[in-house]
Motif scaffolding. Structure first.
Motif, short mmCIF file in Angstrom:
data_model
loop_
_atom_site.label_atom_id
_atom_site.label_comp_id
_atom_site.label_asym_id
_atom_site.label_seq_id
_atom_site.Cartn_x
_atom_site.Cartn_y
_atom_site.Cartn_z
N ARG A 1 0.89 -1.08 0.06
CA ARG A 1 -0.07 0.06 0.00
C ARG A 1 0.79 1.24 -0.18
NH1 ARG A 1 -5.40 -0.09 1.93
NH2 ARG A 1 -5.07 1.87 2.75
N VAL A 2 0.54 2.36 -0.89
CA VAL A 2 1.35 3.52 -0.97
C VAL A 2 0.44 4.52 -1.11
CG1 VAL A 2 2.61 4.85 -2.66
CG2 VAL A 2 3.10 2.35 -2.01
N ASP A 3 0.33 5.57 -0.41
CA ASP A 3 -0.59 6.62 -0.50
C ASP A 3 0.12 7.79 -1.65
OD1 ASP A 3 -1.99 9.08 -0.25
OD2 ASP A 3 -2.03 9.26 1.85
N LEU A 4 -0.55 7.57 -2.70
CA LEU A 4 0.11 8.61 -4.10
C LEU A 4 -0.14 10.06 -3.52
CD1 LEU A 4 -1.54 6.23 -6.65
CD2 LEU A 4 0.91 6.23 -5.76
N THR A 5 -0.85 10.42 -2.47
CA THR A 5 -0.95 11.73 -2.51
C THR A 5 0.29 12.49 -1.92
OG1 THR A 5 -2.18 11.75 -0.38
CG2 THR A 5 -3.46 11.86 -2.11
N LYS A 6 1.12 11.68 -1.06
CA LYS A 6 2.38 12.08 -0.36
C LYS A 6 3.29 12.28 -1.15
CE LYS A 6 1.02 10.09 4.02
NZ LYS A 6 1.31 9.22 5.18
N GLU A 7 4.43 13.32 -0.86
CA GLU A 7 5.66 13.40 -1.70
C GLU A 7 6.66 13.71 -0.42
OE1 GLU A 7 5.30 16.97 -4.24
OE2 GLU A 7 3.76 15.73 -5.48
N PHE A 8 7.76 13.21 -0.76
CA PHE A 8 8.91 13.31 0.03
C PHE A 8 10.04 14.18 -0.60
CE2 PHE A 8 6.72 10.06 1.57
CZ PHE A 8 6.64 10.04 2.94
N GLY A 9 9.78 14.98 -1.55
CA GLY A 9 10.94 16.01 -2.13
C GLY A 9 11.62 15.18 -3.42
N PRO A 10 12.58 15.96 -3.89
CA PRO A 10 13.10 15.58 -5.05
C PRO A 10 13.97 14.45 -5.02
CG PRO A 10 14.08 17.53 -4.32
CD PRO A 10 12.91 17.22 -3.43
N SER A 11 14.38 13.70 -6.10
CA SER A 11 15.30 12.49 -5.79
C SER A 11 16.53 13.16 -5.88
CB SER A 11 15.27 11.58 -7.09
OG SER A 11 15.41 12.41 -8.33
N SER A 12 17.79 12.20 -5.76
CA SER A 12 18.97 12.75 -5.73
C SER A 12 19.53 13.36 -7.21
CB SER A 12 20.22 11.59 -5.33
OG SER A 12 20.07 10.62 -6.20
N SER A 13 18.95 12.91 -8.20
CA SER A 13 19.13 13.53 -9.36
C SER A 13 18.26 14.78 -9.57
CB SER A 13 18.84 12.81 -10.57
OG SER A 13 17.49 12.48 -10.86
N GLY A 14 17.31 15.04 -8.83
CA GLY A 14 16.41 16.12 -9.03
C GLY A 14 15.48 16.08 -10.22
N LYS A 15 15.45 15.10 -10.90
CA LYS A 15 14.51 14.81 -11.93
C LYS A 15 13.33 14.41 -11.67
CE LYS A 15 18.35 13.79 -15.21
NZ LYS A 15 18.98 12.71 -16.15
#
Length: 59
Positions: free
Chosen positions: A16-30
């Motif tokens: 289960r994953v809540d698709l409304t959450k965000e944890f910021g950019p990846s290490s590449s920033g893409k």
């Protein structure tokens, strides 16, 4: 793990994953990270079985 819940019912693994959450950019920033297992994790009750999960979206 970030925003990931795993459960096992018999021989069925449910993730289960809540698709409304965000944890910021990846290490590449893409991409923007939505969920991550943060490496390979054991499945509950099945320690020999591993899961590696990344859920993300484009910026």
């Amino acid at each position: 793990m970030k925003n990931v819940e795993m459960s096992v019912d018999g021989n069925i693994l449910t993730i289960r994953v809540d698709l409304t959450k965000e944890f910021g950019p990846s290490s590449s920033g893409k991409t923007i990270i939505i969920a991550s297992s943060e490496g390979n994790q054991s499945v509950p009750g099945k320690e020999a079985v591993k899961v590696g999960l990344n859920v993300y979206k484009k910026k």
